[in-house]
Write an enzyme that holds these catalytic residues in place. Sequence first.
Site, PDB file in Angstrom:
ATOM      1  N   VAL A  59      63.398 -10.230 -26.480  1.00  9.31           N
ATOM      2  CA  VAL A  59      64.064 -10.794 -25.302  1.00  9.31           C
ATOM      3  C   VAL A  59      63.755 -12.263 -25.064  1.00  9.31           C
ATOM      4  CG1 VAL A  59      62.240 -10.249 -23.618  1.00  9.31           C
ATOM      5  CG2 VAL A  59      64.652 -10.206 -22.899  1.00  9.31           C
ATOM      6  N   TYR A  60      62.727 -12.810 -25.702  1.00  8.41           N
ATOM      7  CA  TYR A  60      62.376 -14.206 -25.450  1.00  8.41           C
ATOM      8  C   TYR A  60      63.507 -15.125 -25.903  1.00  8.41           C
ATOM      9  CZ  TYR A  60      57.488 -12.687 -24.754  1.00  8.41           C
ATOM     10  OH  TYR A  60      56.337 -12.084 -24.304  1.00  8.41           O
ATOM     11  N   SER A  61      64.071 -15.829 -24.939  1.00  8.83           N
ATOM     12  CA  SER A  61      65.195 -16.745 -25.198  1.00  8.83           C
ATOM     13  C   SER A  61      66.296 -16.047 -25.991  1.00  8.83           C
ATOM     14  CB  SER A  61      64.713 -18.003 -25.924  1.00  8.83           C
ATOM     15  OG  SER A  61      63.843 -18.747 -25.102  1.00  8.83           O
TER      16      SER A  61
END
Length: 326
Positions: A59-61
């Site tokens: 989900v990071y960026s």
Amino acid sequence: MQYQNLGSAGVKVSRICLGCLTYGRPSDTHPWTLNEEQARPSIQRALEAGINFFDTANVYSAGSSEEILGRALRDFARRDEVVIATKVRSPMRKDPNGEGLSRKAIMAEIDASLKRLGTDYVDLYQIHRWDYSTSIEETLEALHDVVKAGKALYIGASSMYAWQFCKALYVAREHNWTRFITMQNHLNLLYREEEREMLGLCVSEGIGVLPWSPLARGRLARPWGQQATERSGNDGFAQTLYATSEEADRRVVEAVGKVATARGVPYAQIALAWLLQKPAIVSPVVGTSKPQHLDDALAALDVKLSADEITLLEAPYVPHQVAGFV
């Protein structure tokens, strides 16, 4: 660099883990994110310093953190020499199965993460919080199959109640499924609620602890009231973590300042040194956006706090509301 076994597993990781939430495509919600050109020198510098452990999440960026990390590691390191950790659970698509820890979500997301990272396997595949809509039996069996397929070597968990983690460990043992070997939880001098039950459980079960936000989103790296960074001023999640007990938190930060001043080192080194000396702690997940951040993390490995210093640092703490489980 110092290295330590990852919990009860035989794999050895650096005692500092480079967290990659800071790297990715900047967005309206994360304007402080470093793009690929800015991120690569930090990753290269970490490798040169002996760090072999890197943590990211799907989900990071929106996946671009995994892409940036994967390309950098392919350019600067050999795959067998690094330990890559990523996570699954958070929303990646808008359809009903675009998030969570169902078998369907896990099987789709492990392949997507491997594609973005450009690797055949991840070393540590972690569930990104508890999924209340999926039974832990379904999640654990799916993770076991991911390991048996060779797509992950180990599995880990993140912030949850101790009873939930205990149940997951019991269920895995009962079915002879792959057990979690790590717990990535919220722990620092400003938030110590994990000491009540989770750390004792991890010590008892041989679980390696990988604290996130070890500097409390920078609050433990500077004097109280000092101008915040761009990230802290635009980090809505941080406001949910540290919105209470300001007076007590101020006294904790001042205690960090006293020890740091007496030793002639930055605040961050003291806060990280405290964490590194706690039982079960293997490798704090440290995010860096400036060279100084990595320098302080590395220097903290050589700071050994005395019993009196630890008492001074811990004395001002008051109980906090549970935070960081969602």
